[in-house]
Design a protein around this motif. Structure first.
Motif, PDB file in Angstrom:
ATOM      1  N   PHE A 219       0.868  -1.187   0.000  1.00 52.89           N
ATOM      2  CA  PHE A 219       0.000   0.000   0.000  1.00 52.89           C
ATOM      3  C   PHE A 219       0.898   1.228   0.000  1.00 52.89           C
ATOM      4  O   PHE A 219       1.934   1.253   0.671  1.00 52.89           O
ATOM      5  N   GLU A 401      -7.408   1.001  -4.961  1.00 57.85           N
ATOM      6  CA  GLU A 401      -6.484   0.013  -5.501  1.00 57.85           C
ATOM      7  C   GLU A 401      -5.161   0.000  -4.740  1.00 57.85           C
ATOM      8  O   GLU A 401      -4.107  -0.341  -5.285  1.00 57.85           O
ATOM      9  N   GLY A 402      -5.209   0.413  -3.472  1.00 57.51           N
ATOM     10  CA  GLY A 402      -4.008   0.323  -2.658  1.00 57.51           C
ATOM     11  C   GLY A 402      -3.101   1.532  -2.732  1.00 57.51           C
ATOM     12  O   GLY A 402      -1.925   1.435  -2.332  1.00 57.51           O
ATOM     13  N   TYR A 426      -8.550   2.855   5.991  1.00 60.67           N
ATOM     14  CA  TYR A 426      -8.512   2.259   4.650  1.00 60.67           C
ATOM     15  C   TYR A 426      -7.376   1.252   4.535  1.00 60.67           C
ATOM     16  O   TYR A 426      -7.542   0.155   3.989  1.00 60.67           O
ATOM     17  N   TYR A 430      -7.687  -2.765   3.796  1.00 64.31           N
ATOM     18  CA  TYR A 430      -7.150  -3.273   2.527  1.00 64.31           C
ATOM     19  C   TYR A 430      -6.139  -4.383   2.759  1.00 64.31           C
ATOM     20  O   TYR A 430      -6.107  -5.387   2.030  1.00 64.31           O
TER      21      TYR A 430
END
Length: 501
Positions: A219, A401-402, A426, A430
């Protein structure tokens, strides 16, 4: 590449990126974190003390804050206070000064009195200060250069004994120090490592290329100020947005002109901060006035080589031109921008600024202040191309999407821990990690605010007394005078037909 792989990479070691690194290290089970910074030290741009007003923006004296916005900002601002007190940073990173919003003239006074009644339950420590009280607390807002009281009705809505001021540069450094001290967590800081590009990996995560080498992460969070959008564009995100960098400048006195923070009432037609005076903790408490607002074609105020980055990030097209035209079409905004441009010109700048600053300090003289060379920073204001308008709030691009890109104009420093919490949630979701929310809330949040009814009622009596005095003044001195009336023929005969005798 395996040894250069991290669970999370943070691009940018300003106050926002450092706050996120600290929260990850202390409140999650993320074990390997990297912070990549383009310059040789932490917080060298907008987070350092000379680049901002060093203020904790709570929303109590900032008159452009709505009640709902202030209630949100209060929570995040309290995080800054509680963090500093937890580590004993009183009078080294966080400081206490009196503060107020100053109203001048009956219209502004009535606005502030009404605002007090609206905000007093959210901020029960607020007090109402009439002219007599201001003579004691801030005498230079009352008296002119001849020692006479200013004739205007004035009132201050403010507080004493609150934590008001932060050296955000030192605070950012403390975040990294304390994060590194967390057990079972590796935090690597790479300085002098400008990021040249970010690329999505075929399977999972991203590759970050920098001067310090090539790194990968599951991430990535980009907290690089105005360059966040520049890097987002490079990977194909945020193409509907452009960046308009707005620089702020300051004027510094050589003495304590003001005892605390004095804020003016925000002009609702202007999207930029109203003038205020602050004790500068890096200049022995001498008063710093500002900021001015100047649109610059570069992403960093005092760094060379960011002009081209600006044009790449602006991505000038028809929609940007229309957005700028809409902005400049407003006469108040247009005149404000032109006037603030003159604030940058030698000789003219001090004389023009003096006129504005005298609204706060009517006795201020030219020889009491100087243009603060090297002070100020750049706040990235975002243009929404689809809406063809300037957006004044924070801009965060969460791709899902990271990777996240954050652009944080003022009050980004005040909101650093709150914004970090948002991104943290987040990231852990994730990555399938855990967030120790109980510990986070116990250490950084203040719970529900407490309404102290007795002090509020006492201040409301002061509010009513000020209103009564204003009404009595009007009753005693305001009288319309109409003497005589025209001859009846006046209404049927034009003035030009009258003949002099």
């Amino acid at each position: 590449m395996k040894e250069n792989h991290y669970e999370v990479i943070i691009v940018g070691a300003g106050i926002s990126g450092c706050a996120l690194a600290y929260e990850m290290a202390r409140y999650t089970d993320i074990r390997k974190i990297a912070v990549i910074e383009k310059y040789g030290d932490i917080a060298t741009l907008n987070s350092k003390g000379t680049a901002n007003s060093q203020t904790i923006h709570v929303g109590d004296i900032e008159t452009n804050y709505t009640l709902s916005k202030a209630s949100i900002t209060k929570r995040t601002a309290k995080m800054v206070e509680k963090y500093c007190l937890q580590y004993g940073y009183q009078n080294s990173i966080i400081f206490s000064h009196q503060k107020m919003a100053l109203g001048i003239g009956e219209e502004e006074v009535e606005f502030l009195l009404h605002r007090y009644e609206e905000f007093s339950e959210l901020f029960p420590y607020l007090e109402v200060w009439d002219k007599e009280r201001l003579k004691v607390l801030e005498p230079r807002v009352v008296f002119d250069d001849e020692g006479n009281e200013r004739p205007d009705t004035i009132v201050g809505i403010g507080a004493i004994g609150q934590w008001t001021t932060v050296d955000y540069g030192k605070m950012a450094q403390s975040f990294i120090t304390n994060a590194k001290n967390e057990p079972n967590t590796t935090l690597d800081l790479f300085l002098n490592a400008p990021v040249s590009g970010i690329e999505k990996n075929p399977t999972r995560g991203y590759t970050v290329r920098s001067k310090a080498g090539e790194f990968s992460a599951d991430f990535v969070v980009v907290d690089a100020g105005a360059h966040s959008l520049y890097l987002a564009h490079g990977i194909g995100h945020g193409l509907d947005y452009a960046c308009l960098p707005v620089a702020g400048s300051f004027y510094l006195t050589s003495q304590h002109i003001l005892n605390g923070k004095v804020y003016m009432i925000q002009n609702p037609k202007l999207p930029f901060a109203a003038l205020h005076g602050d004790p500068d903790i890096l200049a022995s408490g001498n008063t710093r006035f500002g900021p001015t607002a100047l649109v610059l074609p570069k992403l960093e105020r005092f760094s060379k080589g960011t002009y081209l980055d600006f044009w790449k990030t602006l991505r000038l097209d028809r929609n940007v031109i229309i957005a700028l035209w809409k902005l400049m079409r407003e006469s108040d905004i247009r005149n404000y921008i032109f006037r603030n441009f003159l604030f940058e010109l030698p000789y003219f700048n001090k004389r023009l600024f003096l006129k504005d600053a005298r609204k706060i300090v009517p006795s201020l003289r030219l020889d009491e202040f100087e243009y603060a060379h090297g002070f100020g920073g750049v706040r990235p204001q975002v243009i929404d191309k689809k809406q063809q308008k300037l957006l004044l709030g924070e801009a965060s691009i969460n791709t899902g999407e990271g990777i996240i890109f954050n652009m944080t104009p003022s009050p980004g420093a005040t909101s650093c821990l709150g914004n970090a919490e948002r991104d943290l949630r987040y990231v852990v979701q994730y990555l399938g990690k855990t967030f120790d929310e109980e510990r986070f809330n116990n250490e950084l949040t203040d719970g529900e605010y407490c309404v102290l009814t007795a002090p509020i009622e006492a201040e409301k009596r002061t509010v009513n007394a000020i209103r009564d005095a204003m009404q009595q003044h009007e009753k005693e001195y305001y009288e319309e005078i109409h003497v005589g009336k025209p001859h009846e023929s006046f209404w049927s005969r034009p003035h030009s037909l009258w003949k002099r005798k």
